[in-house]
Scaffold this motif. Structure first.
Motif, PDB file in Angstrom:
ATOM      1  N   THR A 141      44.966  44.191  32.979  1.00 27.26           N
ATOM      2  CA  THR A 141      45.944  43.115  33.168  1.00 27.26           C
ATOM      3  C   THR A 141      45.636  42.388  34.466  1.00 27.26           C
ATOM      4  N   LYS A 142      45.639  41.067  34.404  1.00 21.77           N
ATOM      5  CA  LYS A 142      45.345  40.262  35.592  1.00 21.77           C
ATOM      6  C   LYS A 142      46.636  39.742  36.200  1.00 21.77           C
ATOM      7  N   ILE A 143      46.839  40.067  37.468  1.00 18.80           N
ATOM      8  CA  ILE A 143      48.016  39.575  38.179  1.00 18.80           C
ATOM      9  C   ILE A 143      47.571  38.732  39.366  1.00 18.80           C
ATOM     10  N   ASP A 151      36.319  39.429  31.899  1.00 22.69           N
ATOM     11  CA  ASP A 151      36.885  38.085  31.863  1.00 22.69           C
ATOM     12  C   ASP A 151      38.230  38.159  32.572  1.00 22.69           C
ATOM     13  N   ALA A 152      38.382  37.374  33.652  1.00 14.81           N
ATOM     14  CA  ALA A 152      39.550  37.531  34.518  1.00 14.81           C
ATOM     15  C   ALA A 152      40.797  36.853  33.979  1.00 14.81           C
ATOM     16  N   MET A 153      40.726  36.321  32.759  1.00 12.13           N
ATOM     17  CA  MET A 153      41.939  35.714  32.194  1.00 12.13           C
ATOM     18  C   MET A 153      41.822  35.534  30.690  1.00 12.13           C
ATOM     19  N   ALA A 166      32.332  41.486  37.446  1.00 14.29           N
ATOM     20  CA  ALA A 166      33.662  42.089  37.368  1.00 14.29           C
ATOM     21  C   ALA A 166      34.798  41.075  37.462  1.00 14.29           C
ATOM     22  N   HIS A 167      34.450  39.794  37.625  1.00  9.83           N
ATOM     23  CA  HIS A 167      35.508  38.764  37.677  1.00  9.83           C
ATOM     24  C   HIS A 167      34.883  37.414  37.347  1.00  9.83           C
ATOM     25  N   ILE A 168      35.080  36.968  36.135  1.00 10.73           N
ATOM     26  CA  ILE A 168      34.403  35.745  35.697  1.00 10.73           C
ATOM     27  C   ILE A 168      35.217  35.071  34.606  1.00 10.73           C
ATOM     28  N   HIS A 169      35.001  33.750  34.454  1.00 10.00           N
ATOM     29  CA  HIS A 169      35.717  32.961  33.446  1.00 10.00           C
ATOM     30  C   HIS A 169      34.694  32.252  32.557  1.00 10.00           C
ATOM     31  N   PRO A 170      34.028  32.976  31.688  1.00  6.14           N
ATOM     32  CA  PRO A 170      32.886  32.403  30.971  1.00  6.14           C
ATOM     33  C   PRO A 170      33.242  31.275  30.013  1.00  6.14           C
ATOM     34  N   ALA A 191      40.648  41.651  43.691  1.00  4.29           N
ATOM     35  CA  ALA A 191      39.546  40.698  43.718  1.00  4.29           C
ATOM     36  C   ALA A 191      39.745  39.690  44.837  1.00  4.29           C
ATOM     37  N   HIS A 192      38.643  39.241  45.366  1.00  4.90           N
ATOM     38  CA  HIS A 192      38.511  38.145  46.343  1.00  4.90           C
ATOM     39  C   HIS A 192      38.582  38.636  47.794  1.00  4.90           C
ATOM     40  N   LEU A 193      39.696  39.234  48.206  1.00  3.18           N
ATOM     41  CA  LEU A 193      39.726  39.906  49.518  1.00  3.18           C
ATOM     42  C   LEU A 193      39.157  39.047  50.635  1.00  3.18           C
ATOM     43  N   SER A 223      31.491  37.054  40.238  1.00  6.35           N
ATOM     44  CA  SER A 223      31.163  35.717  40.751  1.00  6.35           C
ATOM     45  C   SER A 223      32.338  34.764  40.772  1.00  6.35           C
ATOM     46  N   ASP A 224      33.330  34.982  39.874  1.00  6.43           N
ATOM     47  CA  ASP A 224      34.383  33.999  39.631  1.00  6.43           C
ATOM     48  C   ASP A 224      33.822  32.702  39.047  1.00  6.43           C
ATOM     49  N   TRP A 225      32.608  32.745  38.469  1.00  2.10           N
ATOM     50  CA  TRP A 225      32.077  31.550  37.806  1.00  2.10           C
ATOM     51  C   TRP A 225      33.091  31.020  36.804  1.00  2.10           C
TER      52      TRP A 225
HETATM   53 ZN   LIG Z   1      39.036  33.934  38.930  1.00  2.28          ZN
END
Ligand SMILES: [Zn+2]
Length: 566
Positions: free
Chosen positions: A293-295, A224-226, A66-70, A381-383, A447-449
């Protein structure tokens, strides 16, 4: 019959609750046709080649990150890749070897260095000068919040002792004010004008490489978080996704979170919804969805840019006047979130410190008051730090906790670079997943990979144990913050599918759903929790097609008895 087959002989995790024993899963034309007790599955009517004996393994819905930068992660694998470095010496040795292997590259680019390998989290420029023969070098930290630069890169960017810190970042300096080599947060943008851009083709190759890596880890969809912006010299990943879809090479389904420009205004909303509609029209198969949308609400704790309710402390334990950064004024945040919510756009907020979490929840409250329940499925995300008062607010607001469970453990980066600079007692508020679940919050997982490994099973191990395999450290924040295995699996499957708005056809093993599946062994539900890390994905299936097989099983084909192949 040609495209029909059946899994049997294992446990079936359906996306929530306890796994089913003695059940068969029939797949037909890329979808799940039936989930039935084995006695009703008429296994005998399937030819041998169409029967897949799980041999006691676990069949699960494919994982969704749910949060990754492939794209960035894939490019890093193709560039100077430091993510496996064990310490500072190892890091420098890898850079030296890369430099020698690539004499033709004018700039050396890459990333993956770890802050905890260097004093204060700040590696020096001279190390790069020496390892690369004085070439310009820019290397992103593993968490992508800091940039390590060589002297030549700093000179080309014209950064000197006189250069002021930007509002959203910090230049690490020597006594005389000259840059020491590390640039935190927005200070990394000082290189934007001189760093060579990543070519569109490299981004595309990075995406394909990433997809291969991620599918091997059992990931069949992601957020994709961005997207929609250039970042760190990498052009908008959206072009790579579009090309992969056009060439029929995008196997996974992707939700792209459109990047919110901090300095831009509310007029970004119209542009984003328009883009969303265009993508929806272009991808009736829902392979690419831009409804998010990512903020960035704040920064990260290691460099004290995470927004906190209490002040950071200095090295001697005294309070400073730094409470971290709110990247967006809280009033503006409320305005933007309300407008996005009204437009049908999901909001994916990076909220890491307890003040950022509160500001994000406050914004969602204002949106709810203005718009009612829009089924926005907004997520935080992250928390990393969540005030006890705020864990109760997620469920009533429908806010989803998007957890990066791998971080929820004592490790050097947390113990050396973060906790000493937070107030006493904050250790108990780190990643309070148990509290969130007890208060009814929905979970999604990612993962935020390439910030950390994308392996869902590694994250699930930590979610359940709150410590790394073999660690002697107590569970971070106390045993009550652990998740049970069913909850951790649900977060990574049905939970992330919900956030991705694909809970109607993915994330669960249910009749009519896409046959996006993973086989895992040893079966994690049969392992002692301390040994969960031993579980591996042995095959991954998308749309009923096997898209990955672990080496040991490479000789099997659908229907080969898995037990025979071992
Ligand atoms: Zn990220």
């Amino acid at each position: 019959m040609a495209s029909e087959f059946v899994f049997h002989g294992g446990l079936v995790f359906t996306g929530s609750g306890s796994p089913l024993a003695d059940h068969a899963v029939v797949v037909r034309d890329g979808r799940i046709a039936a989930v039935v007790p084995e006695s009703e599955a008429d296994l005998d009517t399937f030819p041998d080649s169409r029967r897949i004996d799980l041999g006691g393994a676990l069949l699960s819905p494919g994982f969704q990150d749910a949060h990754i930068h492939p794209v960035g992660g894939g490019i890093e694998l193709l560039q100077c890749n430091l993510s496996d470095a064990a310490d500072a010496d190892d890091t420098v040795a890898i850079i030296r070897a890369y430099s020698q292997a690539h004499p033709e590259e004018e700039w050396i680019l890459g990333g993956g260095w770890s802050m905890d390998h260097f004093a204060g989290g700040n590696p020096r420029r001279e190390l790069l000068d020496d390892a690369t023969g004085g070439r310009p070098v820019l290397l992103q930290s593993r968490d992508h919040h800091s940039t390590w630069a060589s002297t030549a890169a700093i000179e080309r960017a014209g950064i000197t002792a006189e250069t002021e810190d930007p509002a959203d970042g910090r230049i690490v300096r020597d006594i005389d004010g000259s840059p020491a080599g590390t640039f935190h947060e927005g200070a990394g943008d000082l290189f934007a004008a001189v760093r060579p851009a990543t070519s569109a083709d490299l981004a595309y190759q990075g995406l394909l490489r990433a997809q291969e890596e991620l599918i091997a880890l059992g990931i069949t969809g992601w957020q994709d978080a961005m997207v929609g912006a250039d970042s760190g010299g990498i052009s908008d990943p959206l072009a790579a996704y579009e090309r992969a879809a056009a060439e029929g090479r995008l196997l996974v389904h992707v939700v792209g979170a459109q990047w919110w420009l901090r300095d831009g205004g509310v007029d970004q909303v119209a542009r984003m919804t328009e883009r969303r509609e265009r993508a929806a029209a272009a991808h009736p198969d829902r392979r690419i969805d831009l409804g998010t949308t990512k903020i960035m609400v704040d920064g990260v704790a290691e460099n004290q840019t995470a927004a906190m309710l209490t002040p950071y402390r200095d090295e001697s334990g005294h309070d400073t006047c730094n409470h971290g950064l709110s990247f967006i004024d809280p009033d503006r945040l409320r305005e933007y979130v309300t407008a996005l919510d009204a437009s049908g756009q999901q909001v994916h907020m990076h909220a890491l410190g307890d003040r950022a979490v509160r500001e994000a929840l406050d914004a969602l409250q204002v949106a709810r008051d203005a718009n009612g329940d829009t089924d926005g499925r907004h997520h935080l995300a992250h928390l990393q730090v969540v005030s006890e008062d705020d864990t109760t607010r997620f469920a009533p607001l429908g806010a989803i906790a998007n957890i990066q469970a791998l971080w929820a453990t004592h490790e050097d980066q947390l113990d050396d670079l973060t906790l000493p600079f937070l107030q006493d007692g904050q250790v108990d508020r780190q990643y309070p997943f148990g509290d969130l679940v007890r208060q009814g919050a929905r979970l999604a997982a990612g993962s935020d990979w390439p910030v950390s490994t994308a392996d869902p099973l590694a994250a699930i191990h930590v979610a359940v144990n709150r410590s790394y395999p073999g660690s002697e450290r107590p569970p971070l924040g106390g045993a009550h913050q652990r998740l049970d295995l069913e909850t951790a699996f649900a977060a990574y499957t049905s939970g992330s599918a919900y956030v991705n708005r694909r809970d109607d056809d993915t994330g669960s093993i249910r009749e009519g759903y896409l046959a996006n599946l993973v086989v895992i062994e040893p079966n994690p539900f049969r392992l002692p929790v301390a040994e969960l890390h031993r579980a591996r994905v042995t095959s991954t299936w998308i749309d009923g097609r096997r898209v990955h097989t672990a080496d040991a099983l490479a000789s099997t084909s659908p229907g080969t008895d898995r037990k025979e192949s071992r």
